[in-house]
Design a protein around this motif. Sequence first.
Motif, short mmCIF file in Angstrom:
data_model
loop_
_atom_site.label_atom_id
_atom_site.label_comp_id
_atom_site.label_asym_id
_atom_site.label_seq_id
_atom_site.Cartn_x
_atom_site.Cartn_y
_atom_site.Cartn_z
N SER A 92 1.92 -9.80 -6.15
CA SER A 92 1.73 -10.37 -4.82
C SER A 92 3.05 -10.93 -4.29
N ARG A 93 3.78 -11.63 -5.15
CA ARG A 93 5.10 -12.15 -4.75
C ARG A 93 6.08 -11.01 -4.48
N LEU A 94 5.98 -9.94 -5.27
CA LEU A 94 6.87 -8.80 -5.11
C LEU A 94 6.71 -8.16 -3.72
N ILE A 95 5.48 -8.14 -3.23
CA ILE A 95 5.21 -7.59 -1.90
C ILE A 95 5.63 -8.57 -0.81
N ASP A 96 5.35 -9.85 -1.03
CA ASP A 96 5.61 -10.88 -0.03
C ASP A 96 7.10 -11.03 0.28
N ARG A 97 7.92 -11.05 -0.76
CA ARG A 97 9.32 -11.41 -0.60
C ARG A 97 10.10 -10.49 0.36
N PRO A 98 9.96 -9.16 0.28
CA PRO A 98 10.75 -8.33 1.21
C PRO A 98 10.17 -8.22 2.62
N GLU A 105 11.32 -14.59 14.38
CA GLU A 105 11.33 -16.06 14.38
C GLU A 105 10.38 -16.58 15.45
N GLY A 106 9.59 -17.55 15.10
CA GLY A 106 8.65 -18.12 16.04
C GLY A 106 7.29 -17.46 16.04
N PHE A 107 7.11 -16.41 15.24
CA PHE A 107 5.79 -15.76 15.14
C PHE A 107 4.98 -16.50 14.08
N TYR A 108 3.92 -17.18 14.51
CA TYR A 108 3.15 -18.04 13.62
C TYR A 108 1.69 -17.61 13.46
N ASN A 109 1.35 -16.40 13.87
CA ASN A 109 -0.02 -15.92 13.69
C ASN A 109 -0.29 -15.67 12.21
N GLU A 110 -1.48 -16.07 11.78
CA GLU A 110 -1.83 -15.88 10.37
C GLU A 110 -2.07 -14.40 10.07
N ILE A 111 -1.54 -13.94 8.95
CA ILE A 111 -1.67 -12.53 8.54
C ILE A 111 -2.12 -12.47 7.09
N ASN A 112 -3.09 -11.61 6.82
CA ASN A 112 -3.54 -11.31 5.46
C ASN A 112 -3.14 -9.90 5.09
N VAL A 113 -2.52 -9.74 3.96
CA VAL A 113 -2.20 -8.42 3.41
C VAL A 113 -2.91 -8.32 2.06
N ILE A 114 -3.90 -7.44 1.98
CA ILE A 114 -4.71 -7.33 0.76
C ILE A 114 -4.55 -5.92 0.19
N CYS A 115 -4.04 -5.85 -1.04
CA CYS A 115 -3.82 -4.58 -1.73
C CYS A 115 -4.75 -4.51 -2.94
N ASP A 121 -3.78 6.10 -13.14
CA ASP A 121 -3.70 7.23 -14.08
C ASP A 121 -2.95 6.90 -15.36
N GLY A 122 -2.48 5.66 -15.50
CA GLY A 122 -1.77 5.27 -16.71
C GLY A 122 -0.31 5.67 -16.73
N GLU A 123 0.16 6.39 -15.72
CA GLU A 123 1.55 6.83 -15.66
C GLU A 123 2.30 6.21 -14.49
N ASN A 124 1.71 6.27 -13.30
CA ASN A 124 2.36 5.78 -12.09
C ASN A 124 1.92 4.34 -11.82
N GLU A 125 2.88 3.41 -11.92
CA GLU A 125 2.55 2.00 -11.78
C GLU A 125 2.10 1.69 -10.36
N PRO A 126 1.02 0.94 -10.20
CA PRO A 126 0.48 0.68 -8.86
C PRO A 126 1.26 -0.35 -8.05
N ASP A 127 2.13 -1.15 -8.68
CA ASP A 127 2.83 -2.19 -7.91
C ASP A 127 3.76 -1.59 -6.86
N ILE A 128 4.51 -0.53 -7.21
CA ILE A 128 5.38 0.12 -6.24
C ILE A 128 4.56 0.74 -5.12
N LEU A 129 3.47 1.38 -5.49
CA LEU A 129 2.60 2.01 -4.50
C LEU A 129 2.00 0.97 -3.57
N ALA A 130 1.68 -0.21 -4.09
CA ALA A 130 1.14 -1.28 -3.26
C ALA A 130 2.17 -1.77 -2.25
N MET A 131 3.44 -1.85 -2.64
CA MET A 131 4.49 -2.27 -1.71
C MET A 131 4.65 -1.27 -0.57
N VAL A 132 4.61 0.02 -0.92
CA VAL A 132 4.72 1.06 0.12
C VAL A 132 3.51 1.03 1.04
#
Length: 782
Positions: A92-98, A105-115, A121-132
């Motif tokens: 979650s932090r990995l997605i948030d930071r970039p 600046e000045g945009f204060y509307n609340e936003i939810n990002v849910i992945c 499949d045990g081969e392709n890690e989902p964290d990178i896919l979640a960021m994309v």
Amino acid sequence: MFDTKTVSIEWGGQTLTLETGRVARQADGAVMATLGETVVLCAVTAARSVKEGQDFFPLTVHYQEKFSAAGRIPGGFFKRERGATEKETLTSRLIDRPIRPLFPEGFYNEINVICQVLSYDGENEPDILAMVAASAALTISGVPFMGPIGAARIGYVDGEYILNPNSTQIKEGDLDLVVAATGNAVMMVESEAKELSEDVMLGAVQVAHKACREAANAIIDLAEQAAKEPWELAPVADKSATLAKLDAAIGKDIAAAYKLTNKSERQNALNEARAKAREVFADLQESDPAQYLGTLKLVKKLEANIVRNAILKDGTRIDGRTTTQIRPIEAMVHFLPRAHGSALFTRGETQAICTTTLGTKDAEQMIDGLDGLSYSNFMLHYNFPPYSVGEVGRFGAPGRREVGHGKLAWRALHPVLPSKDEFPYTIRVLSDITESNGSSSMATVCGGSLAMMDAGVPLKRPVSGIAMGLILEGKDFAVISDILGDEDHLGDMDFKVAGTSEGITTMQMDIKIAGITEEIMRKALAQAKEGRAHILGEMAKALDHTREELSAHAPRIETLQIDKSKIRDVIGTGGKVIREIVATTGAKVDIDDEGVIKVSSSDTAQIDAAIAWIKGIVEEAEVGKIYDGKVVNLVDFGAFVNFMGGKDGLVHVSEIKNERVEKVSDVLSEGQAVKVKVLEIDPRGKVRLSMRVVDQETGAELEDTRPAREPREGGDRGPRGPRRDGDGGRGRGPGGGGERGSGDRGPRRDRGPRDDSRGPRRDEGAKDDGGDIGLPSFITEN
């Protein structure tokens, strides 16, 4: 029914597919990203209005792994996904930071990002896919997002960079690096490396940036097909006149405050300047409250301008240091007497108490995730109490920030740990931040390294860490070493680098602007290398090598290898034997499927006793050798003695003493400790023992003074007669007695009174191949 839009590209040897319009259509933006057979759904929703008086950007990112994605049912009592795991929190932090710096600046509307991970499949890690997927969902949602970004993972195996490596390649390789970037610049870096050079790390970032650009272009292609109308934002008012007025009122006060090197004094002076600003603009509070609040918010902007301009123009920092200078460092080890290892690390106004605790295998952390159950023998926990910054605040379970900082320090130290074979302990490092003014996570790296060396953990090399900052205005920039908290808040980059004298072990970078160039990264890495070397030198003044002896309070672990076929003998039926070993000796015993046994205790005598017991079970008895034993059973013809832990042998009544023993119980009792010599091991594994030839006090072998056995009167028995056919009994040869017939035997022959001179009656358990009738061949008649 579905207005589905899809984009696919070849990415790292596989197909990356982004799809929208089929799932979660009521969200502002929803994208399903697929790589191989790993599928992640990301949905974005944004509030249309801002709460009154809100002056911050409430962005919340949630990443969740569904166990069904890997065909698994969650462990535990509730059998459903519950609170966020450490991996989910870190992702979650990995997605948030970039993505956070890419909102205006000045945009204060609340936003939810849910992945949510829907398939794995045990081969392709989902964290990178979640960021994309998160970047794609934001890009098509219509919210003011200045993306898109791409993300990529890079491995390094045999001198080659690998895009999106699988878990095996990451484990066997030297690098696990994650990068998020726009098409033009890098936004975030997270990594763990096995002492790699700055050039190798920079090369990995460049390879990752190229892959990020490919993913970002795919998102743009999807947005051209499916993006919603962009939100209309209110024009940003020109605040330059107000800022100038504010500068005239309190600018000199703020500049003077930032020349104070003491954090508390500086904060007090800044608070006085802010109070002065409220007085100067007090007339606006009633006439135009909105403008009044807006003016006060500009105080932070004024502070940033003053600090940044001083660094860019004069190279003067808040506490008077140059851009490359490190704050004073003081390190102590063995700071706490009962801890297995401890260190107090202080750098300027940042301080950490780090402790190392050593445990056995049963103290390992069990992790239940998409890949199944796994175990970790190295843990690092970071705590940041509010008093460390002189504030009153929540004190309780660790938050996302504490989990993230702890994992960063974990990645820095993990590459230099010994293997389990070299050091079979579970290691826990605890970092309690007692003061904080810049980079407490890097203080944790330095203090954790010293604490483990103090505990006797054989690290490959000590590790130090440093936090770098950046001030960037147009083409002018300054990279600053060992940043303060205020320099972090007012600067454009937080770049942390940790490593040994041989290379980098972790690198983390967060950018607060639209990315940085290769030139800036190269300069930051070179400057960080010099800083790390200086800090390592200061650490060496406290302790420059791993202690050879463990703490007296730490458990000792001894390891031995046994044959796999003997594992069940050590464990026993239902664990009976191993439980008895533990209960009797007091030592802990762990055995794995390969026959590796670890015996642990803080008392070496307990370890020695358990190892001797285990060796007794797995080793073979030797004829002629003397052993310590225990009487376990008394019978008419002798005693059964347990020796070597798991073996039993018979001490015949004739082998107890040289003198005649009428009754075994007169001489021996169950549980009695005795010393025995192995006389014979027959082909069936039965062991014949003797006590009479062993000094029961010293264990020394005695000379056998018993006269040789006289031949039996009447000669030897003749051979057995042939076995009869039919139902029948057996024929006996000469000397063997009468003949048993088949069918009705008739009345039983009266044998008359027993002749006690023959000695004790033979027990069936003692029968051997010497014949079906009579005493065993090895028994000597008295």
